[in-house]
Design an enzyme around this catalytic site. Structure first.
Site, short mmCIF file in Angstrom:
data_model
loop_
_atom_site.label_atom_id
_atom_site.label_comp_id
_atom_site.label_asym_id
_atom_site.label_seq_id
_atom_site.Cartn_x
_atom_site.Cartn_y
_atom_site.Cartn_z
N ASN A 66 -3.20 6.97 -0.27
CA ASN A 66 -2.36 7.04 0.68
C ASN A 66 -2.16 8.21 1.44
O ASN A 66 -1.93 8.72 2.17
CB ASN A 66 -1.91 5.72 0.92
CG ASN A 66 -2.45 4.49 1.43
OD1 ASN A 66 -3.46 3.77 2.03
ND2 ASN A 66 -2.44 3.58 1.35
N GLU A 69 -5.24 0.56 -7.62
CA GLU A 69 -3.48 1.30 -7.96
C GLU A 69 -2.57 0.34 -8.71
O GLU A 69 -2.49 -0.56 -8.09
CB GLU A 69 -3.26 1.86 -7.07
CG GLU A 69 -4.37 3.53 -6.06
CD GLU A 69 -3.90 4.10 -4.96
OE1 GLU A 69 -4.15 4.94 -4.71
OE2 GLU A 69 -3.11 3.46 -4.32
N HIS A 119 -2.41 -2.59 -6.04
CA HIS A 119 -2.84 -2.62 -4.94
C HIS A 119 -4.54 -2.29 -5.03
O HIS A 119 -5.15 -1.19 -5.17
CB HIS A 119 -2.42 -0.52 -4.17
CG HIS A 119 -2.49 -0.39 -2.87
ND1 HIS A 119 -2.90 0.85 -2.53
CD2 HIS A 119 -3.29 -0.84 -2.10
CE1 HIS A 119 -3.21 0.70 -1.41
NE2 HIS A 119 -4.01 -0.38 -0.66
N SER A 133 0.47 -1.17 -0.12
CA SER A 133 0.30 0.15 0.15
C SER A 133 0.71 1.50 0.06
O SER A 133 0.43 2.55 0.05
CB SER A 133 -1.10 0.27 0.81
OG SER A 133 -0.14 -0.27 2.51
#
Length: 297
Positions: free
Chosen positions: A192, A154, A142, A121
């Site tokens: 994130n 992702e 991800h 991540s």
């Protein structure tokens, strides 16, 4: 390249969710873990999910549901799990040396055409792929938790990855019913990187006494249309995961905005991890309710 055989490393929450999604899309899946008990739990979980969310709701016949489950084979032997794979997705704990070790082993085990993907991540996909001699075939995928439900993936493009690898990965994600977005291998990627700022600012507001965690969450749900407020979301993700992600990003950027807020460190020192142990910004009661935790007297 057409992907027919997928290997998933790690039978935890993410790994089993990815395996289920792949099997539903028609792929043959090998699910690997060093722990046979984890594999047994994963197989039971997938079977229960298919029954509850597909067969019971009339989205699949009983025979179709059984076929999905049968497309997942479990292994504790990495060679048997990956030796015929067209595509491998690593979903093991966020430990760089563990990921690099697995990628180095996969480089020796897998056929030359196999693409190696990491579900990290926040970690450097370039560094993980650097453990192999096939950097052009290493990429990031991800997925988001729960992987069987969340649509986004992702697709992280490290230095040296080939266009063919990127296009094959995007096509695989679409085949699995996901919406892939391409992002450079920059710490935190998209989601994130943005969430970290939200987590840190919310924690600072609580620390300063601007508002309580509950008030901040209500404000963002009703004022910004967020399904969960930032404190609720931090509890859901886990403070240990937030610490790992923040420290990883900060190690690259050294930007003050990326440094972990002290409140999360204090929470971890107090043994408060979030929803995973029932103690975060909120105390989670066994009956399913929650109440705000009084941080300071």
């Amino acid at each position: 390249m057409e992907i027919e055989k997928l290997t998933v490393l790690g039978a935890g929450t993410m790994g089993r969710g990815i395996a289920q999604t792949a099997a539903v899309s028609g792929l043959e899946v090998s699910l690997y873990d060093i722990d046979q008990q984890m594999l047994d739990q994963a197989a039971s979980s997938v079977k229960a999910n298919i029954e509850k969310h597909f067969v019971a709701k009339g989205k699949m016949s009983r025979e179709e549901g059984d076929a999905v489950v049968s497309r997942i084979c479990t292994h504790t032997d990495l060679s048997k799990a990956a030796e015929q794979a067209d595509f491998v997705i690593e979903a093991v704990p966020e430990k760089m040396e563990l990921k690099k070790s697995l990628f180095a082993q996969l480089d020796q085990i897998c056929p030359p055409h196999t693409i190696l993907a990491t579900n990290t991540s926040v970690m450097s996909v370039t560094a993980i792929g650097g453990a192999t001699k096939r950097g052009e075939k290493c990429i990031g995928t991800h997925f988001f938790n729960p992987a069987a439900v969340m649509k986004l993936v992702e697709v992280v493009t490290p230095l040296g990855v080939s266009e063919e690898t990127i296009e094959t990965t995007l096509a695989l994600c679409r085949k699995m019913g996901k919406t892939p977005i391409k992002v450079k291998d920059i710490p935190g990627f998209i989601v994130n990187r943005l969430l970290m700022g939200l987590y840190m600012e919310a924690a600072q507001m609580v620390l300063e006494g601007t508002a309580t965690a509950d008030e901040i969450d209500i404000a963002m749900r009703l004022g910004a249309g967020h399904p969960m407020g930032p404190c609720e979301l931090a509890d859901f993700g886990g403070f240990d995961v937030i610490q790992m992600a923040s420290d990883e990003v900060f190690s690259y950027t050294h930007r003050e905005n990326d440094r972990l807020n002290i409140l999360y460190r204090k929470m971890l020192e107090a043994g408060r991890l979030g929803r995973k142990n029932g103690k975060g910004f909120y105390d989670y009661i066994e009956d399913g309710t929650k109440k705000p935790f009084k941080l300071f007297s």
